[in-house]
Design an enzyme around this catalytic site. Sequence first.
Site, PDB file in Angstrom:
ATOM      1  N   ARG A 298       0.803  -1.107   0.059  1.00 40.57           N
ATOM      2  CA  ARG A 298      -0.033   0.058   0.021  1.00 40.57           C
ATOM      3  C   ARG A 298       0.863   1.247  -0.134  1.00 40.57           C
ATOM      4  O   ARG A 298       0.411   2.430   0.372  1.00 40.57           O
ATOM      5  CB  ARG A 298      -1.061  -0.048   1.351  1.00 40.57           C
ATOM      6  CG  ARG A 298      -1.837  -1.307   1.420  1.00 40.57           C
ATOM      7  CD  ARG A 298      -2.556  -1.490   0.351  1.00 40.57           C
ATOM      8  NE  ARG A 298      -3.667  -0.665   0.044  1.00 40.57           N
ATOM      9  CZ  ARG A 298      -4.864  -1.097   0.615  1.00 40.57           C
ATOM     10  NH1 ARG A 298      -5.070  -1.976   1.262  1.00 40.57           N
ATOM     11  NH2 ARG A 298      -5.919   0.021   0.328  1.00 40.57           N
TER      12      ARG A 298
ATOM     13  N   ARG B 150      -2.442   6.738  -0.160  1.00 38.43           N
ATOM     14  CA  ARG B 150      -2.749   6.666   1.341  1.00 38.43           C
ATOM     15  C   ARG B 150      -1.382   7.804   1.825  1.00 38.43           C
ATOM     16  O   ARG B 150      -1.988   8.795   2.644  1.00 38.43           O
ATOM     17  CB  ARG B 150      -2.333   5.336   1.894  1.00 38.43           C
ATOM     18  CG  ARG B 150      -3.425   4.566   1.732  1.00 38.43           C
ATOM     19  CD  ARG B 150      -3.350   3.146   2.334  1.00 38.43           C
ATOM     20  NE  ARG B 150      -4.613   2.434   2.999  1.00 38.43           N
ATOM     21  CZ  ARG B 150      -4.428   1.568   3.869  1.00 38.43           C
ATOM     22  NH1 ARG B 150      -3.404   0.956   4.335  1.00 38.43           N
ATOM     23  NH2 ARG B 150      -5.599   1.107   3.997  1.00 38.43           N
TER      24      ARG B 150
ATOM     25  N   ARG C  80      -5.241  12.930  -5.847  1.00 37.25           N
ATOM     26  CA  ARG C  80      -6.474  12.463  -5.707  1.00 37.25           C
ATOM     27  C   ARG C  80      -7.404  13.588  -5.510  1.00 37.25           C
ATOM     28  O   ARG C  80      -8.711  13.447  -5.907  1.00 37.25           O
ATOM     29  CB  ARG C  80      -6.376  11.739  -4.623  1.00 37.25           C
ATOM     30  CG  ARG C  80      -7.818  10.982  -4.217  1.00 37.25           C
ATOM     31  CD  ARG C  80      -7.690  10.134  -2.866  1.00 37.25           C
ATOM     32  NE  ARG C  80      -8.777   9.323  -2.342  1.00 37.25           N
ATOM     33  CZ  ARG C  80     -10.060   9.982  -2.091  1.00 37.25           C
ATOM     34  NH1 ARG C  80     -10.422  11.009  -2.142  1.00 37.25           N
ATOM     35  NH2 ARG C  80     -10.949   8.836  -1.670  1.00 37.25           N
TER      36      ARG C  80
ATOM     37  N   ASP D  10      -7.089  -1.543  -7.632  1.00 33.17           N
ATOM     38  CA  ASP D  10      -7.512  -2.011  -6.322  1.00 33.17           C
ATOM     39  C   ASP D  10      -7.836  -3.475  -6.736  1.00 33.17           C
ATOM     40  O   ASP D  10      -8.017  -3.824  -7.748  1.00 33.17           O
ATOM     41  CB  ASP D  10      -8.877  -1.206  -5.870  1.00 33.17           C
ATOM     42  CG  ASP D  10      -8.918  -1.866  -4.514  1.00 33.17           C
ATOM     43  OD1 ASP D  10      -8.399  -0.939  -3.353  1.00 33.17           O
ATOM     44  OD2 ASP D  10      -9.844  -2.804  -4.107  1.00 33.17           O
TER      45      ASP D  10
ATOM     46  N   TYR E 224     -15.525 -10.063  -0.460  1.00 33.43           N
ATOM     47  CA  TYR E 224     -16.270  -8.810  -0.951  1.00 33.43           C
ATOM     48  C   TYR E 224     -17.810  -9.169  -1.737  1.00 33.43           C
ATOM     49  O   TYR E 224     -18.484  -8.408  -1.530  1.00 33.43           O
ATOM     50  CB  TYR E 224     -15.360  -7.783  -1.629  1.00 33.43           C
ATOM     51  CG  TYR E 224     -14.277  -7.400  -0.602  1.00 33.43           C
ATOM     52  CD1 TYR E 224     -14.810  -6.328   0.303  1.00 33.43           C
ATOM     53  CD2 TYR E 224     -13.071  -7.809  -0.494  1.00 33.43           C
ATOM     54  CE1 TYR E 224     -13.873  -5.933   1.277  1.00 33.43           C
ATOM     55  CE2 TYR E 224     -12.184  -7.475   0.353  1.00 33.43           C
ATOM     56  CZ  TYR E 224     -12.614  -6.295   1.171  1.00 33.43           C
ATOM     57  OH  TYR E 224     -11.793  -5.701   2.217  1.00 33.43           O
TER      58      TYR E 224
HETATM   59  O1  CP3 Z   1       0.055  -1.348  -2.748  1.00 32.83           O
HETATM   60  C1  CP3 Z   1      -0.320  -0.248  -3.331  1.00 32.83           C
HETATM   61  O2  CP3 Z   1       0.016   0.774  -2.719  1.00 32.83           O
HETATM   62  C2  CP3 Z   1      -1.313  -0.583  -4.561  1.00 32.83           C
HETATM   63  C3  CP3 Z   1      -2.462  -0.108  -4.427  1.00 32.83           C
HETATM   64  C4  CP3 Z   1      -3.738  -0.920  -3.572  1.00 32.83           C
HETATM   65  C5  CP3 Z   1      -4.731  -0.361  -3.149  1.00 32.83           C
HETATM   66  N1  CP3 Z   1      -5.504  -1.408  -2.664  1.00 32.83           N
HETATM   67  C6  CP3 Z   1      -5.259   1.148  -3.398  1.00 32.83           C
HETATM   68  C7  CP3 Z   1      -6.159   1.468  -2.514  1.00 32.83           C
HETATM   69  C8  CP3 Z   1      -3.370  -2.227  -3.366  1.00 32.83           C
HETATM   70  C9  CP3 Z   1      -2.389  -3.623  -3.719  1.00 32.83           C
HETATM   71  C10 CP3 Z   1      -4.649  -2.757  -2.726  1.00 32.83           C
HETATM   72  C11 CP3 Z   1      -5.068  -3.944  -2.362  1.00 32.83           C
HETATM   73  C12 CP3 Z   1      -6.419  -3.872  -1.420  1.00 32.83           C
HETATM   74  N2  CP3 Z   1      -7.601  -3.203  -1.584  1.00 32.83           N
HETATM   75  C13 CP3 Z   1      -6.539  -5.118  -0.524  1.00 32.83           C
HETATM   76  C14 CP3 Z   1      -5.446  -5.924  -0.269  1.00 32.83           C
HETATM   77  C15 CP3 Z   1      -4.576  -5.619   0.556  1.00 32.83           C
HETATM   78  C16 CP3 Z   1      -4.734  -5.282   2.019  1.00 32.83           C
HETATM   79  O3  CP3 Z   1      -4.563  -4.245   2.445  1.00 32.83           O
HETATM   80  O4  CP3 Z   1      -5.438  -6.532   2.629  1.00 32.83           O
HETATM   81  C17 CP3 Z   1      -7.907  -4.814  -0.252  1.00 32.83           C
HETATM   82  C18 CP3 Z   1      -8.672  -5.697   0.917  1.00 32.83           C
HETATM   83  C19 CP3 Z   1      -8.455  -3.968  -0.624  1.00 32.83           C
HETATM   84  C20 CP3 Z   1     -10.049  -3.486  -0.447  1.00 32.83           C
HETATM   85  C21 CP3 Z   1      -9.982  -1.948  -0.166  1.00 32.83           C
HETATM   86  N3  CP3 Z   1      -9.804  -0.979  -0.968  1.00 32.83           N
HETATM   87  C22 CP3 Z   1     -10.344  -1.496   0.942  1.00 32.83           C
HETATM   88  C23 CP3 Z   1     -10.697  -2.364   2.212  1.00 32.83           C
HETATM   89  C24 CP3 Z   1     -10.264   0.021   1.066  1.00 32.83           C
HETATM   90  C25 CP3 Z   1     -10.470   0.927   1.913  1.00 32.83           C
HETATM   91  C26 CP3 Z   1      -9.859   1.135   3.084  1.00 32.83           C
HETATM   92  C27 CP3 Z   1      -8.018   1.479   2.525  1.00 32.83           C
HETATM   93  O5  CP3 Z   1      -7.916   2.467   2.116  1.00 32.83           O
HETATM   94  O6  CP3 Z   1      -7.564   0.297   2.789  1.00 32.83           O
HETATM   95  C28 CP3 Z   1      -9.849   0.277  -0.451  1.00 32.83           C
HETATM   96  C29 CP3 Z   1      -9.308   1.590  -0.977  1.00 32.83           C
HETATM   97  C30 CP3 Z   1      -8.045   1.817  -1.420  1.00 32.83           C
HETATM   98  N4  CP3 Z   1      -7.487   1.040  -2.238  1.00 32.83           N
HETATM   99  C31 CP3 Z   1      -7.293   2.934  -1.191  1.00 32.83           C
HETATM  100  C32 CP3 Z   1      -5.913   2.932  -1.651  1.00 32.83           C
HETATM  101  C33 CP3 Z   1      -5.066   4.008  -1.878  1.00 32.83           C
HETATM  102  C34 CP3 Z   1      -7.789   4.207  -0.164  1.00 32.83           C
HETATM  103  C35 CP3 Z   1      -8.633   5.196  -1.475  1.00 32.83           C
HETATM  104  C36 CP3 Z   1      -8.447   6.671  -1.113  1.00 32.83           C
HETATM  105  O7  CP3 Z   1      -9.040   6.900   0.210  1.00 32.83           O
HETATM  106  O8  CP3 Z   1      -7.746   7.362  -1.517  1.00 32.83           O
END
Ligand code: CP3
Length: 345
Positions: A26, A30, A39, A76, A154
């Site tokens: 991640r 973030r 963003r 994502d 999901y």
């Molecule tokens: O690793 C990286 O930086 C690449 C980008 C990436 C995102 N999501 C961007 C994102 C990756 C590899 C993921 C994977 C992901 N997404 C997982 C598996 C990894 C883990 O953390 O267990 C899961 C379960 C998700 C599902 C998901 N997407 C959730 C639960 C959320 C909301 C909460 C959060 O921030 O984790 C997202 C949104 C998301 N995906 C954001 C980002 C940068 C936040 C969006 C924002 O507010 O800008």
Amino acid sequence: MIFQNDLILRAARGEDIERYPVWLMRQAGRILPEYRKVRASLSGFKELVETPERAAEVTVQPVDLLGVDAAIIFSDILVVPEAMGLEYQLIEKKGPWFEKTIRTEEALKYANTDFDIEDRLSYVLEAIKIANKEINGRVPLIGFAGAPWTIFCYMTEGQGSKTFSESRKILYTNPSLAHELLNRITDVTIKYLKAQINAGAHMIQVFDSWAGILGEEQYAEFGLKYMDKIAQAITEVPLTLFAKGAHNSLSKIVKMDCNAVGLDWNTDIVKTRSLVGENKTLQGNLDPCALYSTHAEIERLTNNMLNSFESKRHIVNLGHGVYPDVDPEKVKTFIKTVKNYEIKY
Ligand code: CP3
């Protein structure tokens, strides 16, 4: 492809390395103010994911600003259920939300497999191509997908959950529906990962974020069985499997057809090494919360972890994704400590 820095690929394959490679799950998005700025210029997370130039821009940011040894494509795991017919939204402070869920055979019409991945997920593939142009061989680019079990969670629960009890309920009430859906997700995921490799992903990671909510037998039947199909199918580039919380299944995971195994922060590195020998690269596993401590403490904790390594087969990372409110300067201390560490193997 000739890289200026291919440490992560060599570490994944078990080849010689001058130092341990480091990146953060991640890392794209973030934590960086530069990410928040991009963003904020768009309508939200989904527009960013779906606009290849911008997705590529935030993919490259951690390479430029943090000095990590790999980029990971900004996207994502939820783009896969959406491509299959189940649209999601990301609700601020709440997380992912699906209007429809799949809990009956009837609802399987929202889990299509007969569509053109290259077309429907073209925005991800395009972002990979643009990101690689911008990275220009400085480091490899990691592609990724959610594991079938986590995507199933999901698609059936419809939102995040601590227990995913709606998802687990189906395993007892309608296991054949569960297997049908898991099979469909697996087919699409394999095609999607191959498309990412064709577009230029140099390495693949599969995230099974909800592996830890199943018991060992159920995880073997509904999780690992499908993870294994992916591992068998992805042969073109190094593959990392990360099954968070699947401690009871580690001995099975390390036997799977992958190069690297991701470890969460609860997993003991020394014990895991004695389980795998030199057969796999281990990735991880500093507690993401360690980055809330002082710079000196981060250095100490990171060195402790590095001192526990008994092999060159390591990729340094956190034990889960970096938390959004961590100070990027603390992340830099973590990375600097790894880069300064003298490898003994
Ligand atoms: O690793 C990286 O930086 C690449 C980008 C990436 C995102 N999501 C961007 C994102 C990756 C590899 C993921 C994977 C992901 N997404 C997982 C598996 C990894 C883990 O953390 O267990 C899961 C379960 C998700 C599902 C998901 N997407 C959730 C639960 C959320 C909301 C909460 C959060 O921030 O984790 C997202 C949104 C998301 N995906 C954001 C980002 C940068 C936040 C969006 C924002 O507010 O800008």
